[in-house]
Structures are given as structure tokens and as C-alpha cells.
Design a protein around this motif. Structure first.
Motif, PDB file in Angstrom:
ATOM      1  N   VAL A  44      -1.171 -20.398  -6.690  1.00  0.00           N
ATOM      2  CA  VAL A  44      -1.578 -21.216  -5.540  1.00  0.00           C
ATOM      3  C   VAL A  44      -0.477 -22.172  -5.094  1.00  0.00           C
ATOM      4  CG1 VAL A  44      -4.040 -21.062  -6.046  1.00  0.00           C
ATOM      5  CG2 VAL A  44      -2.702 -22.933  -7.033  1.00  0.00           C
ATOM      6  N   GLY A  45       0.700 -22.075  -5.715  1.00  0.00           N
ATOM      7  CA  GLY A  45       1.812 -22.923  -5.320  1.00  0.00           C
ATOM      8  C   GLY A  45       1.756 -24.334  -5.854  1.00  0.00           C
ATOM      9  N   ASN A  46       1.035 -24.543  -6.943  1.00  0.00           N
ATOM     10  CA  ASN A  46       0.941 -25.881  -7.533  1.00  0.00           C
ATOM     11  C   ASN A  46       2.201 -26.255  -8.295  1.00  0.00           C
ATOM     12  OD1 ASN A  46      -1.587 -26.600  -6.631  1.00  0.00           O
ATOM     13  ND2 ASN A  46      -2.648 -26.065  -8.534  1.00  0.00           N
ATOM     14  N   GLU A  47       2.393 -27.555  -8.442  1.00  0.00           N
ATOM     15  CA  GLU A  47       3.449 -28.049  -9.315  1.00  0.00           C
ATOM     16  C   GLU A  47       3.069 -27.759 -10.764  1.00  0.00           C
ATOM     17  OE1 GLU A  47       6.326 -29.445  -8.433  1.00  0.00           O
ATOM     18  OE2 GLU A  47       5.835 -29.220  -6.308  1.00  0.00           O
ATOM     19  N   ALA A  48       4.076 -27.583 -11.608  1.00  0.00           N
ATOM     20  CA  ALA A  48       3.806 -27.384 -13.028  1.00  0.00           C
ATOM     21  C   ALA A  48       3.062 -28.592 -13.576  1.00  0.00           C
ATOM     22  CB  ALA A  48       5.112 -27.182 -13.785  1.00  0.00           C
ATOM     23  N   GLY A  49       2.039 -28.349 -14.370  1.00  0.00           N
ATOM     24  CA  GLY A  49       1.288 -29.449 -14.972  1.00  0.00           C
ATOM     25  C   GLY A  49       0.035 -29.839 -14.217  1.00  0.00           C
ATOM     26  N   ALA A  50      -0.262 -29.169 -13.085  1.00  0.00           N
ATOM     27  CA  ALA A  50      -1.476 -29.499 -12.321  1.00  0.00           C
ATOM     28  C   ALA A  50      -2.717 -29.200 -13.155  1.00  0.00           C
ATOM     29  CB  ALA A  50      -1.499 -28.713 -11.018  1.00  0.00           C
ATOM     30  N   ALA A  51      -3.759 -30.003 -12.960  1.00  0.00           N
ATOM     31  CA  ALA A  51      -4.988 -29.852 -13.734  1.00  0.00           C
ATOM     32  C   ALA A  51      -5.842 -28.703 -13.201  1.00  0.00           C
ATOM     33  CB  ALA A  51      -5.789 -31.150 -13.715  1.00  0.00           C
ATOM     34  N   VAL A  52      -6.438 -27.956 -14.108  1.00  0.00           N
ATOM     35  CA  VAL A  52      -7.271 -26.797 -13.783  1.00  0.00           C
ATOM     36  C   VAL A  52      -8.608 -26.926 -14.525  1.00  0.00           C
ATOM     37  CG1 VAL A  52      -5.206 -25.368 -13.567  1.00  0.00           C
ATOM     38  CG2 VAL A  52      -6.475 -25.377 -15.730  1.00  0.00           C
ATOM     39  N   LEU A  53      -9.502 -25.968 -14.266  1.00  0.00           N
ATOM     40  CA  LEU A  53     -10.714 -25.849 -15.063  1.00  0.00           C
ATOM     41  C   LEU A  53     -10.494 -24.792 -16.132  1.00  0.00           C
ATOM     42  CD1 LEU A  53     -13.585 -25.852 -12.390  1.00  0.00           C
ATOM     43  CD2 LEU A  53     -12.565 -27.797 -13.601  1.00  0.00           C
ATOM     44  N   GLU A  54     -10.873 -25.096 -17.356  1.00  0.00           N
ATOM     45  CA  GLU A  54     -10.839 -24.128 -18.450  1.00  0.00           C
ATOM     46  C   GLU A  54     -12.278 -23.813 -18.834  1.00  0.00           C
ATOM     47  OE1 GLU A  54      -8.159 -24.178 -22.210  1.00  0.00           O
ATOM     48  OE2 GLU A  54     -10.112 -24.903 -22.885  1.00  0.00           O
ATOM     49  N   GLY A 117      -3.362 -28.088  -5.070  1.00  0.00           N
ATOM     50  CA  GLY A 117      -3.328 -29.536  -5.206  1.00  0.00           C
ATOM     51  C   GLY A 117      -3.661 -30.003  -6.610  1.00  0.00           C
ATOM     52  N   GLY A 118      -4.480 -29.223  -7.311  1.00  0.00           N
ATOM     53  CA  GLY A 118      -4.878 -29.597  -8.669  1.00  0.00           C
ATOM     54  C   GLY A 118      -6.124 -30.459  -8.679  1.00  0.00           C
ATOM     55  N   PHE A 119      -6.937 -30.329  -9.710  1.00  0.00           N
ATOM     56  CA  PHE A 119      -8.147 -31.139  -9.837  1.00  0.00           C
ATOM     57  C   PHE A 119      -7.803 -32.571 -10.214  1.00  0.00           C
ATOM     58  CE2 PHE A 119      -9.909 -26.884 -10.370  1.00  0.00           C
ATOM     59  CZ  PHE A 119     -11.045 -26.959  -9.587  1.00  0.00           C
ATOM     60  N   VAL A 120      -8.620 -33.490  -9.745  1.00  0.00           N
ATOM     61  CA  VAL A 120      -8.474 -34.894 -10.112  1.00  0.00           C
ATOM     62  C   VAL A 120      -9.186 -35.114 -11.445  1.00  0.00           C
ATOM     63  CG1 VAL A 120      -9.073 -37.275  -9.521  1.00  0.00           C
ATOM     64  CG2 VAL A 120      -8.321 -35.692  -7.737  1.00  0.00           C
ATOM     65  N   GLY A 121      -8.522 -35.795 -12.365  1.00  0.00           N
ATOM     66  CA  GLY A 121      -9.132 -36.117 -13.643  1.00  0.00           C
ATOM     67  C   GLY A 121      -8.837 -37.552 -14.022  1.00  0.00           C
TER      68      GLY A 121
END
Length: 335
Positions: A44-54, A117-121
Motif C-alpha cells: 500500500v506504499g506505507n513507510e517501514a514501521g507503519a502499524a497494522v492489524l495482526e 497511512g497506517g493505523f493509529v495506536g
């Protein structure tokens, strides 16, 4: 924003983990399957380290309250929208109001959902990763529950590009995706299914000859009590040549320690920071993600290699990941 209409068995927010705090007793945490995690973000073109759902073993049902671009990687939990399969390992544009359904994992146990964009945590020691034993980080320091609402960070220019051209593409009802995809982890692991490569651990020579031979020739099965802390293995028990008092010392992802019952444990993302059990082996970095996807009852064997061989494999894999990331960026910018 995304609303959790039905919670899976164990879904948490994870990122690349926290660094620099293990000496204070804080586990690094982070995604257990780092390959699937990284590939989901790359797609999705995110920066390395973006938060995801596991998601673990059983996935969630998610309502998209606004349009989004996601990617799904790891174990196949048969994602669907409007009864149609949503493809994995590629960016997928989802319209506002659509519901994404996940079911049980067919192979492996962990699925990753990245969003542009990555999830907010909640930040805990420099990481959004959920630290379950500390009730910190992620979403309220816990697994997701029904009714939770997840926010997304502001998208980058690359995120906007992929969202723009996908939103204008021909689509299935409610979602669309490109013909291309990122390669699955098999392209990067360069290994044999069901086999974990390792090199001798710090206490390898303390084990008796029979135990060392059994570790390298017998098959083990992942135990039912495995979790994000470690994979407990059922099989031939391992013993030392003679009783030893082992000083507690640092452990890392992939360390194989042997407690007093002789049953090996592969340490994973939420491992303790130090251990006083003898360590028979260290799984190579390239195969740690494979260990993280072991299902209860799944058989696995070990093969010893040298440290230089492990380094060479890691460099090869990292080079392939880099080239994959650059290829995806070109495809996104070309539209």
C-alpha cells in the motif's frame, strides 16, 4: 475510520516493535511474522514501521466508514466483501460503507491487514505495538473488541497516489485492485517447507549427544499452548550431559530454549527479555516468520547451518525485499 463489527480470536495493533528497552525488562513486541507484516505495508506504499492489524487464527468483521486502501498478507482467512473474495498480497481500494469479512485461517495462523497511512495506536516506549501483558500500546493495550473504532494516520503522497488510481479503476462491487501483486513470503525465505534452519545456541555443547542428534533429526509438533511469547514444541525431550546452573542472560526472537521438562520453546515477539534456561539453538532471522506461523499440531524439523550461511541468506532476502519495494513504488507512480 473502521469499526469492528465482530471481533476475531486475537486481533491487535502491531508495528515493527520497540527498540532499546529490553535492558529495562520491556519486550520488543511487534509483528510476529515480520515478512508478511513488511509485505503488507509495501503493497500500500506505507513507510517501514507503519502499524497494522495482526489477526490470529480467526479474523474480524470490519466496517469501513470511509474509503480506504488496504492490503492483506500472511495466513489466508478468506477475506470477502459482498460474498466475493478479496485478493491478498496487493493493494485493494474499498468503498465507504463496505464490510470486510474474515473467517478462520486455512494455513498458518497470523494474518496482517495494512492500511494506507497506517493505523493509529497508543504510543508505548516509541511503538504502537500492543503489549498485552502490560495493557499498553495498540488499542487500549488489549485485543480488539466488538464496537471498537480504529483511526488511520494521514496518508503520504505515495498513499494518495495508490488511492487515486485505484478509485478510478474498474471494480467489483465495493472494491477494486490491480492485476499485479507482491510475491508471497516463499519468494523471500529460500527454504524448505516444514524446516527451520538454525545455528548452535550458547549452550549447545552442554546437551548430551542423543539430545543434539534428536534435535537435528526428529520432527517436533507445535503445542496447543503456543502464543505470541513462544511456540512450545512436543516431541523428543532434550537433556543436558549433567545438571547445570544457567545464569539468566538476554534472549531474542528465534532463541530455542529448553526448560527443565526437556520440551523446547521457540521464543517469539512477546518473549521475556532474559532467560535462565539452556539455549540449544538460534533460528536464523530468515526463518523466524515461518516459526511464527506454525499451527498447533503442525510438524517442524530443524537443520543446523553456520552463522556465515545465515548472514548470507539474510542479505539475499533483504535485497529481494528492497527490490520488491522499489518495484511497487514504480507501479504506484505509473498508475
Amino acid at each position: 475510520m473502521i469499526q469492528v463489527q465482530k471481533a476475531g480470536l486475537l486481533t491487535t495493533i502491531q508495528d515493527a516493535g520497540r527498540r532499546g528497552y529490553q535492558k529495562y525488562g520491556a519486550s520488543p513486541g511487534g509483528a510476529a511474522d515480520t515478512f508478511a507484516y513488511r509485505l503488507a505495508n509495501i503493497a500500500v506504499g506505507n513507510e517501514a514501521g507503519a502499524a497494522v492489524l495482526e489477526m490470529t487464527l480467526q479474523g474480524d468483521v470490519l466496517l469501513f466508514e470511509e474509503p480506504a486502501v488496504i492490503s492483506i498478507a500472511g495466513a489466508d482467512m478468506k477475506p470477502e466483501i459482498n460474498g466475493k473474495r478479496v485478493p491478498m498480497w496487493r493493494p485493494v481500494y474499498i468503498d465507504k460503507g463496505e464490510v470486510l469479512n474474515f473467517s478462520n485461517a486455512a494455513r498458518g495462523i497470523r494474518t496482517y491487514v495494512a492500511i494506507a497511512g497506517g493505523f493509529v495506536g497508543e504510543d508505548f516506549l516509541g511503538s504502537f505495538s500492543t503489549y498485552l501483558s502490560m495493557n499498553a500500546g495498540g488499542h487500549k493495550g488489549r485485543k480488539l473488541e466488538r464496537g471498537d473504532v480504529l483511526s488511520v494516520n494521514e496518508p503520504s503522497h505515495l498513499n494518495e497516489e495508490v488511492k487515486d488510481w485505484l478509485s478510478r479503476s474498474s471494480r467489483e462491487k465495493g472494491f477494486t485492485y490491480p492485476a499485479w501483486r507482491v510475491p508471497g513470503p516463499g519468494h523471500f525465505r529460500i527454504g524448505t517447507p516444514g524446516e527451520l534452519r538454525a545455528f548452535p545456541g550458547r549452550h549447545y555443547e552442554l546437551f548430551d549427544v542423543g539430545s543434539k542428534e534428536a534435535f537435528e533429526t526428529e520432527k517436533y509438533k507445535a503445542g496447543s499452548k503456543s502464543d505470541r511469547m513462544g511456540v512450545r514444541l512436543d516431541g523428543v525431550t532434550l537433556t543436558l550431559r549433567e545438571p547445570q546452573d544457567i545464569l539468566s542472560e538476554p534472549v531474542t526472537f528465534g532463541t530455542v530454549q529448553v526448560p527443565s521438562n526437556g520440551e523446547p520453546i521457540i521464543l517469539l515477539a512477546d518473549r521475556q527479555t532474559t532467560g535462565g534456561y539452556p539455549k540449544i539453538a538460534q533460528i536464523i532471522s530468515v526463518d523466524c516468520s515461518k516459526a511464527a506461523q506454525l499451527r498447533p499440531g503442525e510438524a517442524v524439523s530443524f537443520r543446523m547451518i553456520t552463522h556465515p550461511e545465515a548472514e548470507e541468506l539474510l542479505l539475499t532476502v533483504e535485497n529481494r525485499l528492497y527490490r520488491c519495494e522499489q518495484s511497487v513504488k514504480r507501479k504506484i507512480m505509473e498508475g
